[in-house]
Write a protein that holds these residues in place. Structure first.
Motif, PDB file in Angstrom:
ATOM      1  N   ARG A  97       0.839  -1.214   0.000  1.00 25.00           N
ATOM      2  CA  ARG A  97       0.000   0.000   0.000  1.00 25.00           C
ATOM      3  C   ARG A  97       0.870   1.259   0.000  1.00 25.00           C
ATOM      4  NH1 ARG A  97      -3.262  -1.551   3.632  1.00 25.00           N
ATOM      5  NH2 ARG A  97      -4.931  -2.083   2.209  1.00 25.00           N
ATOM      6  N   GLN A  98       1.941   1.265   0.789  1.00 27.56           N
ATOM      7  CA  GLN A  98       2.838   2.424   0.829  1.00 27.56           C
ATOM      8  C   GLN A  98       3.537   2.627  -0.510  1.00 27.56           C
ATOM      9  OE1 GLN A  98       5.399   1.605   4.152  1.00 27.56           O
ATOM     10  NE2 GLN A  98       4.007   2.542   5.615  1.00 27.56           N
ATOM     11  N   ILE A  99       4.005   1.557  -1.113  1.00 28.30           N
ATOM     12  CA  ILE A  99       4.666   1.659  -2.418  1.00 28.30           C
ATOM     13  C   ILE A  99       3.681   2.172  -3.458  1.00 28.30           C
ATOM     14  CG2 ILE A  99       5.727   0.321  -4.295  1.00 28.30           C
ATOM     15  CD1 ILE A  99       6.846  -1.518  -2.029  1.00 28.30           C
ATOM     16  N   PHE A 100       2.477   1.603  -3.466  1.00 36.93           N
ATOM     17  CA  PHE A 100       1.452   2.024  -4.420  1.00 36.93           C
ATOM     18  C   PHE A 100       1.162   3.512  -4.256  1.00 36.93           C
ATOM     19  CE2 PHE A 100      -2.858   2.848  -5.781  1.00 36.93           C
ATOM     20  CZ  PHE A 100      -2.945   2.160  -6.982  1.00 36.93           C
ATOM     21  N   ALA A 102       3.060   5.811  -3.031  1.00 38.61           N
ATOM     22  CA  ALA A 102       4.196   6.618  -3.490  1.00 38.61           C
ATOM     23  C   ALA A 102       4.182   6.775  -5.006  1.00 38.61           C
ATOM     24  CB  ALA A 102       5.508   5.969  -3.043  1.00 38.61           C
ATOM     25  N   PHE A 103       3.740   5.756  -5.719  1.00 42.44           N
ATOM     26  CA  PHE A 103       3.705   5.811  -7.178  1.00 42.44           C
ATOM     27  C   PHE A 103       2.461   6.529  -7.702  1.00 42.44           C
ATOM     28  CE2 PHE A 103       6.417   1.712  -7.561  1.00 42.44           C
ATOM     29  CZ  PHE A 103       7.542   2.425  -7.215  1.00 42.44           C
ATOM     30  N   ASP A 104       1.407   6.574  -6.900  1.00 42.40           N
ATOM     31  CA  ASP A 104       0.163   7.254  -7.293  1.00 42.40           C
ATOM     32  C   ASP A 104       0.268   8.723  -6.898  1.00 42.40           C
ATOM     33  OD1 ASP A 104      -2.427   7.923  -8.001  1.00 42.40           O
ATOM     34  OD2 ASP A 104      -3.349   6.935  -6.283  1.00 42.40           O
ATOM     35  N   ARG A 105       1.099   9.441  -7.594  1.00 42.81           N
ATOM     36  CA  ARG A 105       1.415  10.824  -7.236  1.00 42.81           C
ATOM     37  C   ARG A 105       0.225  11.779  -7.331  1.00 42.81           C
ATOM     38  NH1 ARG A 105       6.752  11.599  -6.267  1.00 42.81           N
ATOM     39  NH2 ARG A 105       8.142  10.057  -7.142  1.00 42.81           N
ATOM     40  N   GLN A 106      -0.766  11.439  -8.135  1.00 43.38           N
ATOM     41  CA  GLN A 106      -1.926  12.320  -8.282  1.00 43.38           C
ATOM     42  C   GLN A 106      -3.110  11.859  -7.422  1.00 43.38           C
ATOM     43  OE1 GLN A 106      -2.058  11.940 -12.487  1.00 43.38           O
ATOM     44  NE2 GLN A 106      -0.552  13.563 -12.814  1.00 43.38           N
ATOM     45  N   ASP A 151      -5.270  -4.835  -7.056  1.00 44.08           N
ATOM     46  CA  ASP A 151      -4.551  -5.690  -7.997  1.00 44.08           C
ATOM     47  C   ASP A 151      -3.161  -6.032  -7.479  1.00 44.08           C
ATOM     48  OD1 ASP A 151      -6.671  -5.505  -9.819  1.00 44.08           O
ATOM     49  OD2 ASP A 151      -5.773  -3.788 -10.841  1.00 44.08           O
ATOM     50  N   PHE A 152      -2.569  -5.115  -6.734  1.00 43.64           N
ATOM     51  CA  PHE A 152      -1.203  -5.301  -6.274  1.00 43.64           C
ATOM     52  C   PHE A 152      -1.126  -5.983  -4.915  1.00 43.64           C
ATOM     53  CE2 PHE A 152      -1.165  -1.953  -9.347  1.00 43.64           C
ATOM     54  CZ  PHE A 152      -0.053  -2.243 -10.117  1.00 43.64           C
ATOM     55  N   LEU A 153      -2.233  -6.008  -4.172  1.00 45.54           N
ATOM     56  CA  LEU A 153      -2.227  -6.631  -2.856  1.00 45.54           C
ATOM     57  C   LEU A 153      -2.235  -8.151  -2.940  1.00 45.54           C
ATOM     58  CD1 LEU A 153      -4.580  -4.327  -0.798  1.00 45.54           C
ATOM     59  CD2 LEU A 153      -2.113  -4.591  -0.569  1.00 45.54           C
ATOM     60  N   GLY A 165      11.503 -10.105  -8.226  1.00 45.28           N
ATOM     61  CA  GLY A 165      12.717  -9.728  -7.507  1.00 45.28           C
ATOM     62  C   GLY A 165      12.757  -8.233  -7.238  1.00 45.28           C
ATOM     63  N   PHE A 166      12.322  -7.456  -8.229  1.00 45.72           N
ATOM     64  CA  PHE A 166      12.280  -6.008  -8.055  1.00 45.72           C
ATOM     65  C   PHE A 166      11.314  -5.626  -6.938  1.00 45.72           C
ATOM     66  CE2 PHE A 166       9.783  -2.219  -9.057  1.00 45.72           C
ATOM     67  CZ  PHE A 166      10.748  -1.263  -8.821  1.00 45.72           C
ATOM     68  N   MET A 167      10.120  -6.215  -6.938  1.00 45.75           N
ATOM     69  CA  MET A 167       9.128  -5.882  -5.918  1.00 45.75           C
ATOM     70  C   MET A 167       9.651  -6.261  -4.534  1.00 45.75           C
ATOM     71  SD  MET A 167       6.769  -4.194  -7.235  1.00 45.75           S
ATOM     72  CE  MET A 167       5.479  -4.148  -6.001  1.00 45.75           C
ATOM     73  N   GLN A 168      10.331  -7.403  -4.417  1.00 42.68           N
ATOM     74  CA  GLN A 168      10.890  -7.798  -3.139  1.00 42.68           C
ATOM     75  C   GLN A 168      11.945  -6.792  -2.689  1.00 42.68           C
ATOM     76  OE1 GLN A 168       8.479  -9.940  -1.878  1.00 42.68           O
ATOM     77  NE2 GLN A 168      10.268 -10.340  -0.674  1.00 42.68           N
ATOM     78  N   SER A 169      12.701  -6.240  -3.619  1.00 42.91           N
ATOM     79  CA  SER A 169      13.729  -5.268  -3.245  1.00 42.91           C
ATOM     80  C   SER A 169      13.103  -3.976  -2.711  1.00 42.91           C
ATOM     81  CB  SER A 169      14.647  -4.964  -4.432  1.00 42.91           C
ATOM     82  OG  SER A 169      13.992  -4.167  -5.393  1.00 42.91           O
ATOM     83  N   LEU A 170      11.898  -3.658  -3.179  1.00 45.02           N
ATOM     84  CA  LEU A 170      11.216  -2.463  -2.657  1.00 45.02           C
ATOM     85  C   LEU A 170      10.738  -2.686  -1.243  1.00 45.02           C
ATOM     86  CD1 LEU A 170       9.036  -1.324  -5.685  1.00 45.02           C
ATOM     87  CD2 LEU A 170      11.113  -0.256  -4.824  1.00 45.02           C
ATOM     88  N   ILE A 171      10.343  -3.891  -0.956  1.00 42.39           N
ATOM     89  CA  ILE A 171       9.792  -4.227   0.360  1.00 42.39           C
ATOM     90  C   ILE A 171      10.889  -4.604   1.280  1.00 42.39           C
ATOM     91  CG2 ILE A 171       8.357  -5.856   1.608  1.00 42.39           C
ATOM     92  CD1 ILE A 171       6.667  -6.096  -0.926  1.00 42.39           C
TER      93      ILE A 171
END
Length: 171
Positions: A97-100, A102-106, A151-153, A165-171
């Motif tokens: 949720r935090q990553i999402f 951060a990307f949902d700037r608007q 969709d991302f949860l 692997g990328f998503m794991q690196s964000l978390i």
């Protein structure tokens, strides 16, 4: 450097012990008759006390069907293992949720493909566009080409290894 790592490890261990003590207290409070296990209703009350929501019938059925058949409910050790899993799942959802967000700037509540590409360019500039496109199409379920938080949860096990692997690196 070792002292800092050791300090972090100690505080994580303390946090786990603190969580465990809280779970034991809740278990004992919900096991009013001191029978040594939680019934289905006791379990629901415990989840409300710990996580602030009442488990659905499906969740309760799933938990109760997995319980040791020698008891009439969930013993303390099983309860603690279940709470550890629920806590881990809750932490994962909060991180996503935090990553999402951060990307949902608007603050629209969804990500377009362009939002997704821009986010990936910022955090993984060398990730090939085809992986980003594949990840976006794997994660989005609505036909409007918008990635909703929901969709991302729910992890999609068909996503490429590079993306996961990328998503794991964000978390």
């Amino acid at each position: 450097m070792f002292a800092a790592d050791s300090s972090a490890l100690c505080s994580r261990r303390e946090a786990r012990l603190s969580e465990r003590r809280k779970w034991v207290k809740v278990f004992e409070a919900c096991d009013e008759d001191k029978k040594g296990y939680l019934s289905r209703e006791d379990f629901k009350v415990a989840v409300v006390m710990l996580f602030g929501y009442k488990p659905s019938k499906i969740e309760a059925d799933s938990i109760m069907s997995a319980v040791n058949s020698n008891t009439s409910g969930i013993c303390l050790e099983e309860f603690i293992k279940l709470m550890e899993k629920k806590k881990a799942a809750q932490l994962y959802q909060n991180e996503v949720r935090q990553i999402f967000t951060a990307f949902d700037r608007q603050y629209r509540g969804f990500l377009t493909l362009e939002d997704f590409k821009k986010a990936f360019r910022q955090v993984a500039p060398r990730l090939p566009d085809r992986i980003v496109l594949e990840a976006f199409s794997d994660e989005t379920t609505c036909k409007s080409s918008k990635g909703l938080l929901s969709d991302f949860l729910v992890p999609n096990h068909q996503s490429s290894g590079e993306y996961q692997g990328f998503m794991q690196s964000l978390i």
